[in-house]
Scaffold this motif. Structure first.
Motif, PDB file in Angstrom:
ATOM      1  N   ASP A  34       0.937  -1.284   0.247  1.00  0.00           N
ATOM      2  CA  ASP A  34      -0.030  -0.029   0.057  1.00  0.00           C
ATOM      3  C   ASP A  34       0.860   1.288   0.065  1.00  0.00           C
ATOM      4  O   ASP A  34       0.638   1.962  -0.470  1.00  0.00           O
ATOM      5  CB  ASP A  34      -0.886  -0.086   1.218  1.00  0.00           C
ATOM      6  N   ASP A  88      -8.357   8.986  -0.353  1.00  0.00           N
ATOM      7  CA  ASP A  88      -9.497   8.064   0.231  1.00  0.00           C
ATOM      8  C   ASP A  88     -10.055   7.287  -1.053  1.00  0.00           C
ATOM      9  O   ASP A  88     -10.234   6.011  -1.006  1.00  0.00           O
ATOM     10  CB  ASP A  88     -10.600   8.982   0.600  1.00  0.00           C
ATOM     11  N   ASP A  89     -10.101   7.966  -2.273  1.00  0.00           N
ATOM     12  CA  ASP A  89     -10.304   7.311  -3.551  1.00  0.00           C
ATOM     13  C   ASP A  89      -9.548   6.111  -3.825  1.00  0.00           C
ATOM     14  O   ASP A  89      -9.932   4.859  -3.857  1.00  0.00           O
ATOM     15  CB  ASP A  89     -10.397   8.063  -4.531  1.00  0.00           C
ATOM     16  N   LEU A  90      -8.099   6.471  -3.731  1.00  0.00           N
ATOM     17  CA  LEU A  90      -7.134   5.240  -3.985  1.00  0.00           C
ATOM     18  C   LEU A  90      -7.497   4.153  -2.870  1.00  0.00           C
ATOM     19  O   LEU A  90      -7.353   2.810  -3.335  1.00  0.00           O
ATOM     20  CB  LEU A  90      -5.791   5.676  -3.622  1.00  0.00           C
ATOM     21  N   GLU A 149      -9.984   3.184  -1.254  1.00  0.00           N
ATOM     22  CA  GLU A 149     -11.293   2.438  -1.408  1.00  0.00           C
ATOM     23  C   GLU A 149     -11.015   1.585  -2.881  1.00  0.00           C
ATOM     24  O   GLU A 149     -11.340   0.293  -2.811  1.00  0.00           O
ATOM     25  CB  GLU A 149     -12.343   3.230  -1.860  1.00  0.00           C
ATOM     26  N   GLN A 150     -10.289   2.140  -3.826  1.00  0.00           N
ATOM     27  CA  GLN A 150     -10.195   1.368  -5.203  1.00  0.00           C
ATOM     28  C   GLN A 150      -9.054   0.223  -4.899  1.00  0.00           C
ATOM     29  O   GLN A 150      -9.481  -0.861  -5.532  1.00  0.00           O
ATOM     30  CB  GLN A 150      -9.305   2.329  -6.171  1.00  0.00           C
ATOM     31  N   MET A 151      -8.221   0.311  -3.807  1.00  0.00           N
ATOM     32  CA  MET A 151      -7.573  -0.655  -3.835  1.00  0.00           C
ATOM     33  C   MET A 151      -7.654  -1.599  -2.474  1.00  0.00           C
ATOM     34  O   MET A 151      -7.025  -2.452  -2.030  1.00  0.00           O
ATOM     35  CB  MET A 151      -5.840  -0.227  -3.593  1.00  0.00           C
ATOM     36  N   SER A 152      -8.780  -1.352  -2.113  1.00  0.00           N
ATOM     37  CA  SER A 152      -9.259  -2.040  -0.812  1.00  0.00           C
ATOM     38  C   SER A 152      -8.398  -2.048   0.225  1.00  0.00           C
ATOM     39  O   SER A 152      -8.195  -3.114   0.855  1.00  0.00           O
ATOM     40  CB  SER A 152      -9.787  -3.579  -1.308  1.00  0.00           C
ATOM     41  N   GLU A 156      -8.925  -0.099   2.909  1.00  0.00           N
ATOM     42  CA  GLU A 156      -9.669   0.343   4.237  1.00  0.00           C
ATOM     43  C   GLU A 156      -9.346  -0.112   5.687  1.00  0.00           C
ATOM     44  O   GLU A 156      -9.042   0.547   6.605  1.00  0.00           O
ATOM     45  CB  GLU A 156     -11.200   0.166   4.063  1.00  0.00           C
TER      46      GLU A 156
END
Length: 75
Positions: A7, A37-39, A41-44, A46
């Protein structure tokens, strides 16, 4: 804070010079928070992500810093 090395690498590749990475800490300007935040979410990402708010001060010179510290002591 990102706990997974992959990550960290993904953030470094996507944001290049726009972020600072120190160990597992990724320092993100507030203007990029939505994009990060978008990245995430896109790459899971969280689950292993922990957001920490930082406040930094930049002083013109040591006299400026000293004046700030003196004012802070009086509060």
């Amino acid at each position: 804070m990102l706990h997974d090395q992959n990550d960290l690498i993904a953030c470094a590749l996507v944001f290049n010079d726009d972020i600072e990475i120190e160990g597992k800490l990724v320092i993100v300007p507030s203007a990029l928070r939505g994009m990060v935040d978008d990245l995430i979410e896109q790459m899971s990402m969280e689950d292993p992500v922990e957001w920490i708010e930082l406040l930094g001060m930049r002083f013109w010179d040591s006299d400026d810093e000293r004046a700030f510290n003196e004012e802070l002591d009086t509060v």
